[in-house]
Write an enzyme that holds these catalytic residues in place. Sequence first.
Site, PDB file in Angstrom:
ATOM      1  N   LYS A  12      -4.021   2.450   2.069  1.00 11.81           N
ATOM      2  CA  LYS A  12      -4.612   3.274   3.128  1.00 11.81           C
ATOM      3  C   LYS A  12      -3.939   3.006   4.475  1.00 11.81           C
ATOM      4  O   LYS A  12      -3.583   3.921   5.201  1.00 11.81           O
ATOM      5  CB  LYS A  12      -6.095   2.931   3.188  1.00 11.81           C
ATOM      6  CG  LYS A  12      -7.116   3.900   3.324  1.00 11.81           C
ATOM      7  CD  LYS A  12      -7.438   5.002   2.389  1.00 11.81           C
ATOM      8  CE  LYS A  12      -6.405   5.619   1.502  1.00 11.81           C
ATOM      9  NZ  LYS A  12      -6.981   6.324   0.383  1.00 11.81           N
TER      10      LYS A  12
ATOM     11  N   GLY B 210     -26.135  23.741  -4.088  1.00  9.40           N
ATOM     12  CA  GLY B 210     -26.928  22.598  -4.558  1.00  9.40           C
ATOM     13  C   GLY B 210     -26.932  22.529  -6.065  1.00  9.40           C
ATOM     14  O   GLY B 210     -26.149  23.203  -6.737  1.00  9.40           O
TER      15      GLY B 210
ATOM     16  N   LYS C  51      -1.705  16.717  -0.166  1.00  8.07           N
ATOM     17  CA  LYS C  51      -3.004  16.387  -0.768  1.00  8.07           C
ATOM     18  C   LYS C  51      -2.927  16.395  -2.288  1.00  8.07           C
ATOM     19  O   LYS C  51      -3.517  15.572  -2.957  1.00  8.07           O
ATOM     20  CB  LYS C  51      -4.050  17.396  -0.276  1.00  8.07           C
ATOM     21  CG  LYS C  51      -5.460  17.106  -0.768  1.00  8.07           C
ATOM     22  CD  LYS C  51      -6.018  15.825  -0.148  1.00  8.07           C
ATOM     23  CE  LYS C  51      -7.361  15.419  -0.691  1.00  8.07           C
ATOM     24  NZ  LYS C  51      -7.602  13.970  -0.482  1.00  8.07           N
TER      25      LYS C  51
HETATM   26  C1  F6R Z   1      -4.186   8.122  -1.280  1.00 11.19           C
HETATM   27  C2  F6R Z   1      -4.314   9.271  -2.143  1.00 11.19           C
HETATM   28  C3  F6R Z   1      -3.436   9.359  -3.321  1.00 11.19           C
HETATM   29  C4  F6R Z   1      -4.126  10.041  -4.504  1.00 11.19           C
HETATM   30  C5  F6R Z   1      -3.129  10.307  -5.628  1.00 11.19           C
HETATM   31  C6  F6R Z   1      -3.797  10.937  -6.829  1.00 11.19           C
HETATM   32  O1  F6R Z   1      -5.102   8.149  -0.237  1.00 11.19           O
HETATM   33  O2  F6R Z   1      -5.099  10.153  -1.907  1.00 11.19           O
HETATM   34  O3  F6R Z   1      -2.947   8.112  -3.714  1.00 11.19           O
HETATM   35  O4  F6R Z   1      -5.170   9.236  -4.933  1.00 11.19           O
HETATM   36  O5  F6R Z   1      -2.112  11.144  -5.167  1.00 11.19           O
HETATM   37  O6  F6R Z   1      -4.305  12.196  -6.526  1.00 11.19           O
HETATM   38  P1  F6R Z   1      -5.368  12.871  -7.446  1.00 11.19           P
HETATM   39  O7  F6R Z   1      -6.600  12.023  -7.435  1.00 11.19           O
HETATM   40  O8  F6R Z   1      -5.608  14.231  -6.874  1.00 11.19           O
HETATM   41  O9  F6R Z   1      -4.793  12.920  -8.838  1.00 11.19           O
END
Ligand code: F6R
Length: 610
Positions: free
Chosen positions: A486, A98, A605
Amino acid sequence: MCGIFGYIGKDKKPASLILEGLKSLEYRGYDSWGIVVISNGILKRERHVGKIGEAKTVLPQTTTGMGHTRWATHGGVTVINAHPHFDCSEKFAVIHNGIIENERALRRALIKKGHKFSSQTDTETIVHLLEEVSKNNKKNNLSLVDQVRLATSKLEGAFAIGVIDRDRPEESVLARFGGPLVVGITDGYKLFASDPTALLPFTKNVIYLKDREIAWITPNKVEIRSFENHLKRSKIHVLDWDVEESKKGGYPHFMLKEIMEQPLSLTDTMRGRIRDGGLVKLGGLESVKEQLRDIDFIRFIACGTASYAGLYGASVIQELTSVTADVEIASEFNYGSFNWPDRSAAWFISQSGETADVLKAVDRVKREKILSLGLVNMVGSSTAQATTAGVYLHAGPEIGVASTKVFTSQMISLLMIACWLAQLRGEGEKSRQVAKQMALLSKLLSAVLNSRQVLKEIARELVSKSQIFFLGRGRNYPLALEGALKLREVAYIDTVGMPTGELKHGAIAAMDKDRPAIIFAPSDGMEMKNRSSVQELKARDIPVYVMTDKSGRKKFTDVADRMFVIPDVHPILQPILLAPIVQILAYEAGVLLDRSIDKPRNLAKSVTVE
Ligand code: F6R
């Protein structure tokens, strides 16, 4: 956000058992961890930065103990900031999930009383408070529960804490105000955790602690009282999940879990940052306040979903302040020519903080001596470290590859940044009204999520289409882009995202019965323009799904094929309430088409290569 696991007893090997418990919480993606056990009247602790992985514990296998996996909020990712935290005399250990909002005032007062702090965490104030209570009540022989009650009465914010005392080797106390805590019931020993998942390998019988409850736990007993010291009846729940399922909180996919937990993640993002009267406080920007007071131009730099949040951010900054703002996609920025007016800042938006294109852009900006700021979810990530200052999202770990709850947290953070800037520069009248309205968001968002069934039916119609067009204007244009992304990434359906006004400049030629439009058209002053666009599409037999609000719906009842209606809210907040629509449509379409929801093909990810 953090993981908590504890053991009270002496029959098992506590340190190894706690380590096992922490490992099962690691799916949430933590940055550091630690364990404490009581050994012959001494607190023995080990703490580490990084993942637990295959770690083995070096602690003695004696009696009661507890462990913590940290998702940093106050203070960077260091061994010293990792939990458990001790008081000066190493009598008490505390682990905490928290945010303590009055941490600075408490710390100042405790330091004045002679307490020595070793970390930058808000958690450490709790353990020194406990020491203070214990010192002041030496003669009263207070129970551990009473001491915890007195100490926690001084805390503001959110907490779920576990406490042990080196002089009480067979007890532990938990207190909950805002974060989850569950006690695991077994014969001869007891367990506790921040997530029932971690208890499942040991027991299916659990007691959920409610807010404002304190639990006193011994190997054979669990006694629960309210903060006001009333004894409570504790109901034992029998978990009927298997371990894998339970990590997802009973949802079939992380993506759905993360969509549905947005009322909570938005609250976490805003917690402690919006004061009475709509004043916005962003501690992470204090050090660059003077530079930002005079700033003329902000360029957001990001990839994918984060760049669409950036588009929303640029538009609200221009609406609420006199600062000029725009967005560049990091991979384009890195190889293009860009000018920086005097008094510019670059603001990097990234969930992971590890995106290679973004990091390359940070390098370039720093070489050009431009002020570099971050808006990042992962505390201590490379982007967070490389930028001069910034704002953390505090959205909690996002496991599903498709960004959902982080997108709404990015938008609300950007809106808070716009309000903060306006207030800093004496342009804050409108921003205070907006900030007051933000408090309503979580409740309204729950109402949108509760209507998921309608979106499921729309998704059923969409999955057979050859192509889908997402349309939006102004602040809602980023949603058209996010909707297209999406649906494309989760359901692998061909999509287009574009400004509604651009239809007639080309795209409408390609549209037909099999290529419908989803249009974002809440009551934002553009209703009549949007109605005309819908009529133009209908005149050509192109199906139109209108995403509007309660006040806007009457403008479309006679022209829309189907509508989805969100509650009325201040127009600047409409995109945040509309965002779950695109997430749910993508999710439901993906499920219907049997896609790999949490790990869409070819994606990762964190994109750590260019
Ligand atoms: C789509 C998605 C990606 C990220 C992109 C940037 O759902 O998740 O388009 O937004 O790869 O990733 P970050 O925010 O980790 O730099």
